[in-house]
Design a protein around this motif. Structure first.
Motif, PDB file in Angstrom:
ATOM      1  N   ASP A 123       0.858  -1.187   0.000  1.00  0.00           N
ATOM      2  CA  ASP A 123       0.000   0.000   0.000  1.00  0.00           C
ATOM      3  C   ASP A 123       0.890   1.231   0.000  1.00  0.00           C
ATOM      4  O   ASP A 123       1.658   1.459   0.929  1.00  0.00           O
ATOM      5  CB  ASP A 123      -0.901  -0.015   1.235  1.00  0.00           C
ATOM      6  CG  ASP A 123      -2.046   0.965   1.145  1.00  0.00           C
ATOM      7  OD1 ASP A 123      -2.086   1.760   0.185  1.00  0.00           O
ATOM      8  OD2 ASP A 123      -2.919   0.937   2.025  1.00  0.00           O
ATOM      9  N   GLY A 124       0.779   2.031  -1.049  1.00  0.00           N
ATOM     10  CA  GLY A 124       1.610   3.223  -1.179  1.00  0.00           C
ATOM     11  C   GLY A 124       1.118   4.399  -0.367  1.00  0.00           C
ATOM     12  O   GLY A 124       1.828   5.384  -0.203  1.00  0.00           O
ATOM     13  N   VAL A 125      -0.106   4.320   0.152  1.00  0.00           N
ATOM     14  CA  VAL A 125      -0.678   5.429   0.910  1.00  0.00           C
ATOM     15  C   VAL A 125      -1.019   4.931   2.311  1.00  0.00           C
ATOM     16  O   VAL A 125      -1.616   3.875   2.471  1.00  0.00           O
ATOM     17  CB  VAL A 125      -1.959   5.960   0.222  1.00  0.00           C
ATOM     18  CG1 VAL A 125      -2.602   7.057   1.040  1.00  0.00           C
ATOM     19  CG2 VAL A 125      -1.641   6.451  -1.174  1.00  0.00           C
ATOM     20  N   GLN A 126      -0.612   5.685   3.298  1.00  0.00           N
ATOM     21  CA  GLN A 126      -0.913   5.357   4.688  1.00  0.00           C
ATOM     22  C   GLN A 126      -1.903   6.381   5.229  1.00  0.00           C
ATOM     23  O   GLN A 126      -2.015   7.488   4.700  1.00  0.00           O
ATOM     24  CB  GLN A 126       0.369   5.383   5.530  1.00  0.00           C
ATOM     25  CG  GLN A 126       1.465   4.472   5.016  1.00  0.00           C
ATOM     26  CD  GLN A 126       1.064   3.019   4.966  1.00  0.00           C
ATOM     27  OE1 GLN A 126       0.476   2.510   5.903  1.00  0.00           O
ATOM     28  NE2 GLN A 126       1.349   2.355   3.859  1.00  0.00           N
ATOM     29  N   LYS A 150      -7.734   3.376  15.845  1.00  0.00           N
ATOM     30  CA  LYS A 150      -8.921   2.553  15.567  1.00  0.00           C
ATOM     31  C   LYS A 150      -9.146   2.416  14.060  1.00  0.00           C
ATOM     32  O   LYS A 150      -9.529   1.356  13.579  1.00  0.00           O
ATOM     33  CB  LYS A 150     -10.139   3.149  16.262  1.00  0.00           C
ATOM     34  CG  LYS A 150     -10.035   3.090  17.785  1.00  0.00           C
ATOM     35  CD  LYS A 150     -11.188   3.773  18.448  1.00  0.00           C
ATOM     36  CE  LYS A 150     -11.035   3.908  19.943  1.00  0.00           C
ATOM     37  NZ  LYS A 150     -10.694   2.740  20.689  1.00  0.00           N
ATOM     38  N   ALA A 151      -8.893   3.477  13.308  1.00  0.00           N
ATOM     39  CA  ALA A 151      -9.023   3.415  11.848  1.00  0.00           C
ATOM     40  C   ALA A 151      -7.950   2.518  11.249  1.00  0.00           C
ATOM     41  O   ALA A 151      -8.218   1.773  10.302  1.00  0.00           O
ATOM     42  CB  ALA A 151      -8.941   4.822  11.246  1.00  0.00           C
ATOM     43  N   GLN A 152      -6.757   2.561  11.823  1.00  0.00           N
ATOM     44  CA  GLN A 152      -5.699   1.665  11.353  1.00  0.00           C
ATOM     45  C   GLN A 152      -6.097   0.210  11.565  1.00  0.00           C
ATOM     46  O   GLN A 152      -5.863  -0.635  10.714  1.00  0.00           O
ATOM     47  CB  GLN A 152      -4.386   1.937  12.088  1.00  0.00           C
ATOM     48  CG  GLN A 152      -3.635   3.122  11.563  1.00  0.00           C
ATOM     49  CD  GLN A 152      -2.292   3.257  12.230  1.00  0.00           C
ATOM     50  OE1 GLN A 152      -2.194   3.257  13.460  1.00  0.00           O
ATOM     51  NE2 GLN A 152      -1.251   3.377  11.430  1.00  0.00           N
ATOM     52  N   ALA A 153      -6.716  -0.065  12.691  1.00  0.00           N
ATOM     53  CA  ALA A 153      -7.102  -1.440  13.005  1.00  0.00           C
ATOM     54  C   ALA A 153      -8.329  -1.886  12.209  1.00  0.00           C
ATOM     55  O   ALA A 153      -8.410  -3.047  11.812  1.00  0.00           O
ATOM     56  CB  ALA A 153      -7.381  -1.571  14.502  1.00  0.00           C
ATOM     57  N   SER A 154      -9.261  -0.984  11.969  1.00  0.00           N
ATOM     58  CA  SER A 154     -10.527  -1.381  11.352  1.00  0.00           C
ATOM     59  C   SER A 154     -10.633  -1.072   9.865  1.00  0.00           C
ATOM     60  O   SER A 154     -11.094  -1.903   9.094  1.00  0.00           O
ATOM     61  CB  SER A 154     -11.691  -0.689  12.070  1.00  0.00           C
ATOM     62  OG  SER A 154     -11.743  -1.073  13.419  1.00  0.00           O
ATOM     63  N   CYS A 155     -10.226   0.102   9.458  1.00  0.00           N
ATOM     64  CA  CYS A 155     -10.469   0.547   8.080  1.00  0.00           C
ATOM     65  C   CYS A 155      -9.488  -0.060   7.080  1.00  0.00           C
ATOM     66  O   CYS A 155      -9.904  -0.677   6.097  1.00  0.00           O
ATOM     67  CB  CYS A 155     -10.418   2.066   7.996  1.00  0.00           C
ATOM     68  SG  CYS A 155     -11.599   2.891   9.087  1.00  0.00           S
ATOM     69  N   VAL A 156      -8.206   0.121   7.333  1.00  0.00           N
ATOM     70  CA  VAL A 156      -7.230  -0.328   6.347  1.00  0.00           C
ATOM     71  C   VAL A 156      -6.974  -1.825   6.409  1.00  0.00           C
ATOM     72  O   VAL A 156      -6.167  -2.352   5.647  1.00  0.00           O
ATOM     73  CB  VAL A 156      -5.915   0.479   6.413  1.00  0.00           C
ATOM     74  CG1 VAL A 156      -6.170   1.930   6.029  1.00  0.00           C
ATOM     75  CG2 VAL A 156      -5.270   0.374   7.771  1.00  0.00           C
ATOM     76  N   CYS A 211      -9.293  -3.684   5.473  1.00  0.00           N
ATOM     77  CA  CYS A 211     -10.098  -4.099   4.316  1.00  0.00           C
ATOM     78  C   CYS A 211      -9.765  -3.334   3.036  1.00  0.00           C
ATOM     79  O   CYS A 211      -9.907  -3.870   1.946  1.00  0.00           O
ATOM     80  CB  CYS A 211     -11.581  -3.931   4.618  1.00  0.00           C
ATOM     81  SG  CYS A 211     -12.150  -4.975   5.964  1.00  0.00           S
ATOM     82  N   HIS A 212      -9.393  -2.085   3.157  1.00  0.00           N
ATOM     83  CA  HIS A 212      -9.116  -1.299   1.952  1.00  0.00           C
ATOM     84  C   HIS A 212      -7.967  -0.337   2.194  1.00  0.00           C
ATOM     85  O   HIS A 212      -7.581  -0.078   3.321  1.00  0.00           O
ATOM     86  CB  HIS A 212     -10.360  -0.547   1.467  1.00  0.00           C
ATOM     87  CG  HIS A 212     -10.919   0.415   2.459  1.00  0.00           C
ATOM     88  ND1 HIS A 212     -10.345   1.627   2.737  1.00  0.00           N
ATOM     89  CD2 HIS A 212     -12.035   0.346   3.233  1.00  0.00           C
ATOM     90  CE1 HIS A 212     -11.069   2.264   3.636  1.00  0.00           C
ATOM     91  NE2 HIS A 212     -12.094   1.500   3.966  1.00  0.00           N
ATOM     92  N   SER A 213      -7.451   0.180   1.116  1.00  0.00           N
ATOM     93  CA  SER A 213      -6.320   1.093   1.169  1.00  0.00           C
ATOM     94  C   SER A 213      -6.705   2.411   1.832  1.00  0.00           C
ATOM     95  O   SER A 213      -7.855   2.861   1.755  1.00  0.00           O
ATOM     96  CB  SER A 213      -5.846   1.365  -0.259  1.00  0.00           C
ATOM     97  OG  SER A 213      -4.913   2.409  -0.286  1.00  0.00           O
ATOM     98  N   ALA A 214      -5.729   3.036   2.439  1.00  0.00           N
ATOM     99  CA  ALA A 214      -5.939   4.372   2.998  1.00  0.00           C
ATOM    100  C   ALA A 214      -6.192   5.385   1.896  1.00  0.00           C
ATOM    101  O   ALA A 214      -6.707   6.472   2.142  1.00  0.00           O
ATOM    102  CB  ALA A 214      -4.730   4.781   3.831  1.00  0.00           C
ATOM    103  N   GLU A 215      -5.855   5.007   0.682  1.00  0.00           N
ATOM    104  CA  GLU A 215      -6.089   5.881  -0.461  1.00  0.00           C
ATOM    105  C   GLU A 215      -7.586   6.176  -0.627  1.00  0.00           C
ATOM    106  O   GLU A 215      -7.970   7.217  -1.143  1.00  0.00           O
ATOM    107  CB  GLU A 215      -5.534   5.216  -1.720  1.00  0.00           C
ATOM    108  CG  GLU A 215      -5.386   6.137  -2.879  1.00  0.00           C
ATOM    109  CD  GLU A 215      -4.537   5.530  -3.987  1.00  0.00           C
ATOM    110  OE1 GLU A 215      -4.109   6.298  -4.846  1.00  0.00           O
ATOM    111  OE2 GLU A 215      -4.318   4.315  -3.985  1.00  0.00           O
ATOM    112  N   TYR A 216      -8.414   5.259  -0.170  1.00  0.00           N
ATOM    113  CA  TYR A 216      -9.868   5.446  -0.241  1.00  0.00           C
ATOM    114  C   TYR A 216     -10.290   6.746   0.440  1.00  0.00           C
ATOM    115  O   TYR A 216     -11.167   7.449  -0.049  1.00  0.00           O
ATOM    116  CB  TYR A 216     -10.562   4.246   0.407  1.00  0.00           C
ATOM    117  CG  TYR A 216     -12.055   4.312   0.395  1.00  0.00           C
ATOM    118  CD1 TYR A 216     -12.771   3.992  -0.756  1.00  0.00           C
ATOM    119  CD2 TYR A 216     -12.768   4.706   1.518  1.00  0.00           C
ATOM    120  CE1 TYR A 216     -14.147   4.057  -0.777  1.00  0.00           C
ATOM    121  CE2 TYR A 216     -14.147   4.766   1.501  1.00  0.00           C
ATOM    122  CZ  TYR A 216     -14.832   4.448   0.361  1.00  0.00           C
ATOM    123  OH  TYR A 216     -16.196   4.517   0.339  1.00  0.00           O
TER     124      TYR A 216
END
Length: 108
Positions: free
Chosen positions: A31-34, A45-51, A53-58
């Motif tokens: 993943d090129g975007v953090q 919490k977003a690091q644990a839950s969001c990324v 499943c999908h890239s932080a680029e979202y």
């Protein structure tokens, strides 16, 4: 005794007759975007839950003018529609992080 032998024989036949499930492995590209770092509790919490499943680029592609209700509905959508593993108790912190980092409350 005969029943046990029959069941064991049946299990052995079934095991050889059924093809074994092939184990597959998927390697995702790096993943090129953090996520943008923050001292807000929702960052971890977003690091644990969001990324998970999908890239932080979202997040970067969401409207920077998006207000809190937009981010709240997005987090709820991820949980309800896409079955994201987000605890209800963590949702307000994640929304707060997202709106202050990517939405219309940036810099506040």
């Amino acid at each position: 005794m005969k029943t046990r032998v029959f069941i064991a024989a049946l299990a052995a036949v079934a095991a050889t007759a059924m093809p074994q499930a092939a184990t597959k492995s998927i390697t995702l590209p790096p993943d090129g975007v953090q996520l943008k770092e923050s001292i807000l509790p929702g960052f971890a919490k977003a690091q644990a839950s969001c990324v998970a499943c999908h890239s932080a680029e979202y997040m970067r592609y969401q409207p920077p003018t998006a207000a809190r209700p937009y981010w709240d509905s997005m987090v709820k959508r991820m949980k309800v529609v896409f079955k994201a593993p987000i605890d209800d108790a963590d949702m307000p912190a994640i929304v707060d992080y997202l709106v202050k980092t990517y939405g219309n409350e940036q810099g506040k």
